[in-house]
Write a protein that holds these residues in place. Structure first.
Motif, mmCIF file in Angstrom:
data_model
loop_
_atom_site.group_PDB
_atom_site.id
_atom_site.type_symbol
_atom_site.label_atom_id
_atom_site.label_comp_id
_atom_site.label_asym_id
_atom_site.label_seq_id
_atom_site.Cartn_x
_atom_site.Cartn_y
_atom_site.Cartn_z
ATOM 1 N N VAL A 89 -16.028 -28.656 -41.060
ATOM 2 C CA VAL A 89 -17.203 -28.950 -40.223
ATOM 3 C C VAL A 89 -17.296 -30.455 -39.993
ATOM 4 O O VAL A 89 -17.499 -30.911 -38.857
ATOM 5 C CB VAL A 89 -18.495 -28.409 -40.878
ATOM 6 C CG1 VAL A 89 -19.729 -28.938 -40.162
ATOM 7 C CG2 VAL A 89 -18.491 -26.888 -40.893
ATOM 8 N N HIS A 92 -14.759 -31.602 -37.447
ATOM 9 C CA HIS A 92 -15.180 -31.314 -36.072
ATOM 10 C C HIS A 92 -16.239 -32.300 -35.602
ATOM 11 O O HIS A 92 -16.192 -32.779 -34.461
ATOM 12 C CB HIS A 92 -15.720 -29.886 -35.956
ATOM 13 C CG HIS A 92 -14.659 -28.858 -35.801
ATOM 14 N ND1 HIS A 92 -13.980 -28.670 -34.627
ATOM 15 C CD2 HIS A 92 -14.151 -27.959 -36.676
ATOM 16 C CE1 HIS A 92 -13.097 -27.701 -34.779
ATOM 17 N NE2 HIS A 92 -13.185 -27.252 -36.018
ATOM 18 N N LEU A 93 -17.199 -32.578 -36.449
ATOM 19 C CA LEU A 93 -18.312 -33.434 -36.050
ATOM 20 C C LEU A 93 -17.916 -34.900 -35.905
ATOM 21 O O LEU A 93 -18.449 -35.604 -35.043
ATOM 22 C CB LEU A 93 -19.464 -33.298 -37.050
ATOM 23 C CG LEU A 93 -20.145 -31.930 -37.099
ATOM 24 C CD1 LEU A 93 -21.172 -31.898 -38.219
ATOM 25 C CD2 LEU A 93 -20.783 -31.587 -35.757
ATOM 26 N N GLY A 98 -15.322 -30.525 -30.604
ATOM 27 C CA GLY A 98 -15.200 -29.073 -30.580
ATOM 28 C C GLY A 98 -16.365 -28.415 -31.285
ATOM 29 O O GLY A 98 -17.296 -29.074 -31.761
ATOM 30 N N ASN A 99 -16.302 -27.124 -31.353
ATOM 31 C CA ASN A 99 -17.389 -26.318 -31.884
ATOM 32 C C ASN A 99 -17.243 -26.132 -33.403
ATOM 33 O O ASN A 99 -16.314 -25.463 -33.858
ATOM 34 C CB ASN A 99 -17.397 -24.961 -31.181
ATOM 35 C CG ASN A 99 -18.579 -24.118 -31.553
ATOM 36 O OD1 ASN A 99 -19.440 -24.530 -32.321
ATOM 37 N ND2 ASN A 99 -18.632 -22.918 -31.001
ATOM 38 N N PRO A 100 -18.160 -26.671 -34.205
ATOM 39 C CA PRO A 100 -18.061 -26.521 -35.653
ATOM 40 C C PRO A 100 -18.649 -25.208 -36.182
ATOM 41 O O PRO A 100 -18.571 -24.940 -37.380
ATOM 42 C CB PRO A 100 -18.856 -27.708 -36.181
ATOM 43 C CG PRO A 100 -19.906 -27.922 -35.148
ATOM 44 C CD PRO A 100 -19.241 -27.583 -33.826
ATOM 45 N N VAL A 101 -19.230 -24.374 -35.302
ATOM 46 C CA VAL A 101 -19.929 -23.171 -35.764
ATOM 47 C C VAL A 101 -19.015 -22.200 -36.516
ATOM 48 O O VAL A 101 -19.416 -21.686 -37.569
ATOM 49 C CB VAL A 101 -20.677 -22.482 -34.596
ATOM 50 C CG1 VAL A 101 -21.249 -21.142 -35.018
ATOM 51 C CG2 VAL A 101 -21.784 -23.395 -34.086
#
Length: 128
Positions: A89, A92-93, A98-101
């Motif tokens: 996560v 990604h952040l 991109g999407n960290p979900v």
């Protein structure tokens, strides 16, 4: 003694279901990293640590998946994979966007397994 020893049969089935789901997901993700799938190579190029990090991450994911499937090591597998996904996560952040979900969901599910399988110490009561 683990906390799951006092769980109902339904709760144990749910935890096993999540463990199997996570083992499949992490096994596939780790295998794709170890096999050098082009998308994984690109992602790890974007991270900037080098391709050795892709191999380490793949080994951690496959190893964690295997730990989840062994009853005596499920706690350690859940803990290892939760920590790995927290780092995912953050990656990604901070680094690649991109999407960290998806990583967040995997972190939460892995943490749930680790929490359900956590070792519980027994209190030793001595009669006076």
């Amino acid at each position: 003694m683990t906390s799951s020893s006092t769980s109902s049969p339904m709760q144990r089935r749910i935890v096993w279901g999540v463990r199997i789901l996570l083992a499949l997901a992490f096994g596939a993700a780790g295998a794709s990293k170890l096999a050098g799938v082009p998308q994984m190579v690109q992602v790890f190029d974007a991270i900037g640590f080098g391709q050795w990090f892709r191999y380490v991450t793949g080994l951690v994911e496959v190893g964690g998946a295997l730990l989840l499937l062994v009853p005596a090591t499920g706690f350690f597998g859940g803990l290892l994979l939760a920590a790995t996904m927290v780092c995912g996560v953050a990656t990604h952040l901070v680094l690649i966007g991109g999407n960290p979900v998806p990583a967040m969901v995997l972190a939460l599910l892995s943490g749930f397994v680790a929490w359900r399988l956590r070792p519980v110490s027994r209190l030793v009561v001595t009669a006076a």
